[in-house]
Design a protein around this motif. Structure first.
Motif, PDB file in Angstrom:
ATOM      1  N   MET A   1      -7.616  -0.699   1.058  1.00  0.00           N
ATOM      2  CA  MET A   1      -6.695  -1.357  -0.581  1.00  0.00           C
ATOM      3  C   MET A   1      -8.421  -2.373  -1.021  1.00  0.00           C
ATOM      4  O   MET A   1      -7.800  -2.293  -2.187  1.00  0.00           O
TER       5      MET A   1
ATOM      6  N   LYS B   1       2.493   6.445  -6.871  1.00  0.00           N
ATOM      7  CA  LYS B   1       1.424   6.503  -8.145  1.00  0.00           C
ATOM      8  C   LYS B   1       1.607   8.744  -8.000  1.00  0.00           C
ATOM      9  O   LYS B   1       0.710   9.721  -8.406  1.00  0.00           O
TER      10      LYS B   1
ATOM     11  N   TRP C   1       2.098   7.691   9.206  1.00  0.00           N
ATOM     12  CA  TRP C   1       1.940   8.518   7.258  1.00  0.00           C
ATOM     13  C   TRP C   1       0.523   9.812   8.578  1.00  0.00           C
ATOM     14  O   TRP C   1       0.558  10.767   6.921  1.00  0.00           O
TER      15      TRP C   1
ATOM     16  N   SER D   1       2.688   1.537  -3.341  1.00  0.00           N
ATOM     17  CA  SER D   1       1.423   2.333  -4.810  1.00  0.00           C
ATOM     18  C   SER D   1       1.356   3.754  -4.000  1.00  0.00           C
ATOM     19  O   SER D   1       1.387   4.042  -5.714  1.00  0.00           O
ATOM     20  N   ILE D   2       1.071   3.899  -2.909  1.00  0.00           N
ATOM     21  CA  ILE D   2       0.466   5.174  -2.827  1.00  0.00           C
ATOM     22  C   ILE D   2       2.301   5.924  -3.676  1.00  0.00           C
ATOM     23  O   ILE D   2       1.532   7.109  -3.640  1.00  0.00           O
ATOM     24  N   LEU D   3       3.418   6.057  -3.422  1.00  0.00           N
ATOM     25  CA  LEU D   3       4.320   6.929  -3.431  1.00  0.00           C
ATOM     26  C   LEU D   3       4.172   6.663  -4.689  1.00  0.00           C
ATOM     27  O   LEU D   3       4.421   7.758  -5.116  1.00  0.00           O
TER      28      LEU D   3
ATOM     29  N   MET E   1      -7.617   2.969  -7.073  1.00  0.00           N
ATOM     30  CA  MET E   1      -6.458   2.548  -6.165  1.00  0.00           C
ATOM     31  C   MET E   1      -7.350   1.887  -5.177  1.00  0.00           C
ATOM     32  O   MET E   1      -7.145   0.885  -4.468  1.00  0.00           O
TER      33      MET E   1
ATOM     34  N   ALA F   1       0.700  -1.389   0.267  1.00  0.00           N
ATOM     35  CA  ALA F   1       0.139   0.207   0.046  1.00  0.00           C
ATOM     36  C   ALA F   1       0.651   1.364   0.396  1.00  0.00           C
ATOM     37  O   ALA F   1       0.939   2.011  -1.000  1.00  0.00           O
ATOM     38  N   LYS F   2       1.748   0.886   0.914  1.00  0.00           N
ATOM     39  CA  LYS F   2       2.500   2.758   0.667  1.00  0.00           C
ATOM     40  C   LYS F   2       3.294   2.195  -0.210  1.00  0.00           C
ATOM     41  O   LYS F   2       3.810   3.783  -0.863  1.00  0.00           O
TER      42      LYS F   2
END
Lengths: 232, 114
Positions: free
Chosen positions: B37, A35, B25, A31-33, B106, A28-29
């Protein structure tokens, strides 16, 4: 995959539940970074106060509704819309002013933009938001200069100069798309805005750090899409 | 689309939420509080291939052709996302500007066999 077995993509199911969670969080990390085109998570050194941010978001929304309600009439034009399926990812970037030098007649504001997106995005529109203080009766002229660093000299050059008439306190907007596009094309991450008043009025801005009337620029950008056709 | 339950091993959508506060975060992502997710997991026997959602796809047509012409060459299909939606984010970038964007595809909303 062998018949009756899990797909290769479902290998996750074979992991223990704690390891599975770690793998998924890492995915997840990553993927987000990726994108967001960030090499690592940003370290925020100067967070904006909640009040300042909420005010800016409300102003953005109000302007968007105004623009949508009267197409073609808003100053600076409307944001061009891409054909469905052809548009790249869109971004709205809020850049708050850093205060610079000021005198009794002028105020300088500095804006530092996001350049992670600069090379691969096109600037659709950039709008400067300023909150005028309540002046005494009558109209008050303010000269707005957009200053850019001169690549051939140590000083700045005036890119755009506009004269505004302030009649009442409140938010005002100014289209700065051309200046921001020019900065992007030069790879210069900084725009300086100088506000000069005719005299006797003092600072035209109601602003201080942590103030919900702090000036900001909203830049709308879109990722460039490749129009190359591929034959299979 | 089927959400995963305890006893089924067939293709289904498994919910998975990443809490931004838990992973530290929350200081740079202003909204939302986490990322749904989700992912697809489970068996896709041959008879389930092409349902749901991908019946008209090019890949399904190829698979059907292989099945029709050579039963021995048939392969199992995979459990994959068939419906996804964007993740809207409001976050600080490295220059302390605030960015609002929608990252496409996503969040997995539905799964099916290819």
């Amino acid at each position: 995959a062998p018949r009756g077995a899990w797909c290769p993509a479902c290998g996750l199911a074979a992991l223990a539940s704690s390891a599975q969670r770690d793998v998924l969080v890492a995915l997840a990390k990553q993927s987000i970074l990726s994108k967001l085109r960030l090499p690592d998570r940003p370290n925020v050194t100067q967070p904006v106060s909640r009040g300042t941010l909420l005010t800016a978001l409300r102003r953005m929304r109000a302007r968007r509704l105004d623009t949508a309600g009267s197409p073609g009439t808003a100053r600076g034009g409307t944001v061009p819309h891409a054909q469905p399926g052809m548009a790249g990812q869109e971004y709205e970037i809020l850049s708050f002013a850093e205060s610079g030098s000021s005198t009794s007649r002028s105020v300088r504001l500095h804006f530092r933009f996001s350049w992670e997106l600069a090379g691969s995005t096109e600037i659709l529109q950039a709008t400067l938001y300023l909150f005028w203080v309540s002046p005494s009766s009558g109209t008050h002229p303010v000269t707005v200069r957009l200053l850019q660093p001169d690549p051939t000299a140590p000083n700045t050059t005036t890119a755009i100069e506009t004269r505004l008439e302030v009649q009442r306190a409140g938010w005002a907007t100014l289209d700065v798309s051309r200046a921001v596009r020019s900065l992007v094309s030069q790879g210069t991450p900084r725009l300086t805005v100088e506000l000069e008043v005719a005299g006797g009025w003092g600072s035209p801005l109601l602003a201080g750090h942590g103030d919900s009337h702090w000036p900001f620029v909203v830049t709308q950008a879109r990722a460039r899409t490749s129009h190359r056709l591929q034959r299979r | 689309s089927i959400d995963c339950s305890g006893d089924s091993r067939m293709c289904c959508r498994k919910e998975f939420f990443v809490d931004f506060k838990e992973i530290g975060w929350e200081d740079w992502i202003i909204q939302p509080e986490g990322y749904h997710m989700n992912y697809c997991v489970g068996l896709c026997p041959l008879h389930m291939a092409g349902i749901p959602g991908l019946a008209a796809s090019f890949h399904t047509a190829v698979l059907n052709l292989i099945k029709a012409n050579n039963a021995d060459a048939a392969v199992d299909s995979c459990c994959v996302p068939t419906q996804r939606r964007p993740l809207s984010l409001l976050y600080y970038d490295r220059d302390s500007n605030i960015v609002k964007t929608d990252i496409p595809n996503m969040i997995v909303d539905a799964c099916g066999c290819t």
